[in-house]
Write a protein that holds these residues in place. Structure first.
Motif, PDB file in Angstrom:
ATOM      1  N   ASP A 103     109.055  18.287  16.705  1.00  0.00           N
ATOM      2  CA  ASP A 103     109.216  17.429  17.820  1.00  0.00           C
ATOM      3  C   ASP A 103     110.496  16.701  17.727  1.00  0.00           C
ATOM      4  O   ASP A 103     111.081  16.826  16.891  1.00  0.00           O
ATOM      5  CB  ASP A 103     108.075  16.359  17.981  1.00  0.00           C
ATOM      6  CG  ASP A 103     108.169  15.364  16.700  1.00  0.00           C
ATOM      7  OD1 ASP A 103     108.965  15.296  16.134  1.00  0.00           O
ATOM      8  OD2 ASP A 103     107.009  14.713  16.674  1.00  0.00           O
ATOM      9  N   ASP A 104     110.881  15.888  18.951  1.00  0.00           N
ATOM     10  CA  ASP A 104     112.218  15.288  18.852  1.00  0.00           C
ATOM     11  C   ASP A 104     112.827  14.510  17.767  1.00  0.00           C
ATOM     12  O   ASP A 104     113.673  14.484  17.117  1.00  0.00           O
ATOM     13  CB  ASP A 104     112.492  14.226  20.066  1.00  0.00           C
ATOM     14  CG  ASP A 104     112.754  15.138  21.350  1.00  0.00           C
ATOM     15  OD1 ASP A 104     112.580  16.465  21.297  1.00  0.00           O
ATOM     16  OD2 ASP A 104     112.739  14.538  22.450  1.00  0.00           O
ATOM     17  N   ILE A 109     115.972  14.403  12.356  1.00  0.00           N
ATOM     18  CA  ILE A 109     116.151  14.664  10.895  1.00  0.00           C
ATOM     19  C   ILE A 109     116.994  15.844  10.651  1.00  0.00           C
ATOM     20  O   ILE A 109     117.817  16.012   9.743  1.00  0.00           O
ATOM     21  CB  ILE A 109     114.707  14.579  10.342  1.00  0.00           C
ATOM     22  CG1 ILE A 109     114.044  13.132  10.360  1.00  0.00           C
ATOM     23  CG2 ILE A 109     114.698  14.904   8.840  1.00  0.00           C
ATOM     24  CD1 ILE A 109     114.665  11.967   9.485  1.00  0.00           C
ATOM     25  N   LEU A 110     116.358  17.044  11.353  1.00  0.00           N
ATOM     26  CA  LEU A 110     116.954  18.265  10.840  1.00  0.00           C
ATOM     27  C   LEU A 110     118.386  18.342  11.290  1.00  0.00           C
ATOM     28  O   LEU A 110     119.052  18.932  10.916  1.00  0.00           O
ATOM     29  CB  LEU A 110     116.270  19.454  11.684  1.00  0.00           C
ATOM     30  CG  LEU A 110     114.827  19.631  10.997  1.00  0.00           C
ATOM     31  CD1 LEU A 110     113.955  20.771  12.128  1.00  0.00           C
ATOM     32  CD2 LEU A 110     114.821  20.013   9.799  1.00  0.00           C
ATOM     33  N   LEU A 111     118.971  17.543  12.376  1.00  0.00           N
ATOM     34  CA  LEU A 111     120.244  17.516  12.737  1.00  0.00           C
ATOM     35  C   LEU A 111     121.043  16.866  11.570  1.00  0.00           C
ATOM     36  O   LEU A 111     122.321  17.117  11.558  1.00  0.00           O
ATOM     37  CB  LEU A 111     120.441  16.882  14.094  1.00  0.00           C
ATOM     38  CG  LEU A 111     120.233  17.690  15.223  1.00  0.00           C
ATOM     39  CD1 LEU A 111     120.212  16.576  16.603  1.00  0.00           C
ATOM     40  CD2 LEU A 111     121.483  18.552  15.390  1.00  0.00           C
ATOM     41  N   LEU A 128     117.083  25.500  18.176  1.00  0.00           N
ATOM     42  CA  LEU A 128     115.720  24.882  18.055  1.00  0.00           C
ATOM     43  C   LEU A 128     115.627  23.647  18.969  1.00  0.00           C
ATOM     44  O   LEU A 128     114.674  23.457  19.605  1.00  0.00           O
ATOM     45  CB  LEU A 128     115.444  24.498  16.645  1.00  0.00           C
ATOM     46  CG  LEU A 128     114.100  23.836  16.313  1.00  0.00           C
ATOM     47  CD1 LEU A 128     112.736  24.943  16.764  1.00  0.00           C
ATOM     48  CD2 LEU A 128     113.687  23.424  15.029  1.00  0.00           C
ATOM     49  N   SER A 129     116.891  22.937  19.047  1.00  0.00           N
ATOM     50  CA  SER A 129     116.826  21.853  19.851  1.00  0.00           C
ATOM     51  C   SER A 129     116.480  22.189  21.552  1.00  0.00           C
ATOM     52  O   SER A 129     115.949  21.355  22.190  1.00  0.00           O
ATOM     53  CB  SER A 129     118.135  21.068  19.808  1.00  0.00           C
ATOM     54  OG  SER A 129     118.392  20.355  18.255  1.00  0.00           O
ATOM     55  N   MET A 134     114.992  19.158  23.741  1.00  0.00           N
ATOM     56  CA  MET A 134     115.326  18.047  23.235  1.00  0.00           C
ATOM     57  C   MET A 134     116.197  17.199  24.261  1.00  0.00           C
ATOM     58  O   MET A 134     117.149  17.836  24.883  1.00  0.00           O
ATOM     59  CB  MET A 134     116.122  18.035  22.010  1.00  0.00           C
ATOM     60  CG  MET A 134     116.586  16.501  21.516  1.00  0.00           C
ATOM     61  SD  MET A 134     117.448  16.767  19.663  1.00  0.00           S
ATOM     62  CE  MET A 134     117.775  15.292  19.324  1.00  0.00           C
ATOM     63  N   SER A 135     116.460  16.035  24.628  1.00  0.00           N
ATOM     64  CA  SER A 135     117.464  15.472  25.574  1.00  0.00           C
ATOM     65  C   SER A 135     118.755  15.715  25.285  1.00  0.00           C
ATOM     66  O   SER A 135     119.049  15.767  23.995  1.00  0.00           O
ATOM     67  CB  SER A 135     117.107  13.948  25.370  1.00  0.00           C
ATOM     68  OG  SER A 135     118.091  13.170  25.895  1.00  0.00           O
TER      69      SER A 135
END
Length: 197
Positions: A103-104, A109-111, A128-129, A134-135
């Motif tokens: 989820d966002d 965290i992944l970013l 993936l975003s 994702m916004s």
């Protein structure tokens, strides 16, 4: 093939057009390319430490723009463009699995982990975003912080210590960034468990 590609990217540092190439490599790394921009950034900054922060700015801006391109691939063209790219790199199965549970908050965290330590590769996270919608403003802000932190830390170390820091950067910095990323993920998971209980 990977070694040849790596050597080619490193060779770009000696060209007059090195800054343009740095922008190109940082851009494509964030959406489709295999080799991290550090491979070009580090020798460029070591050869001209007084320009290290300029190179960090170029790499950060280009990387974020490339991230937006990756986000757009995931958002608008997952089936037609992004899926074949992921399949080419052998990442499609892992990506599909990851897509099913993120989820966002996990994307943030992944970013951070991919921006700092290339875990997972940044192109995976940018695509993936977009896939999870994702916004975009939040994505851009997160990418600026994560990618900027990596390039500006590299610039600071090179501008301050020069050539003697090369071995640390090449062998230990990624491990240090990875440790920071692991601690951040652990803190997030721990916090989540505390809140759930």
């Amino acid at each position: 093939m990977f070694r040849q590609l790596y050597n080619w990217v490193m060779s770009l540092a000696a060209r007059k057009s090195a800054e343009v190439w740095l922008a190109v490599i940082a851009f494509v790394e964030s959406s489709v390319f295999l080799i991290p921009a550090d491979v070009l950034f580090v020798p460029m900054a070591l050869s001209k430490p007084e320009r290290a922060y300029r190179y960090a700015l170029i790499a950060t801006v280009a990387s974020v723009l490339g991230g937006i391109a990756g986000w757009a691939l995931g958002y608008f063209a997952y089936e037609t463009v992004a899926k074949p790219i992921l399949s080419f790199y052998g990442k499609l199965d892992a990506f599909e699995h990851m897509k099913s549970y993120v989820d966002d908050r996990w994307i943030l965290i992944l970013l951070m982990t991919s921006g700092l330590a290339h875990l997972p590769p940044i192109k995976i996270v940018t695509i993936l975003s977009g896939v999870v919608h994702m916004s975009l403003p939040l994505f851009i802000l997160s990418a600026v912080i994560a990618r900027g932190a990596r390039f500006y830390v590299l610039a600071f170390l090179i501008a301050k210590y020069g050539e003697p820091i090369r071995e640390f950067i090449e062998r230990r910095l990624s491990q240090l960034f990875a440790a920071v990323a692991v601690v951040a993920v652990g803190a997030y998971v721990g916090l989540k468990l505390v809140v759930l209980h």
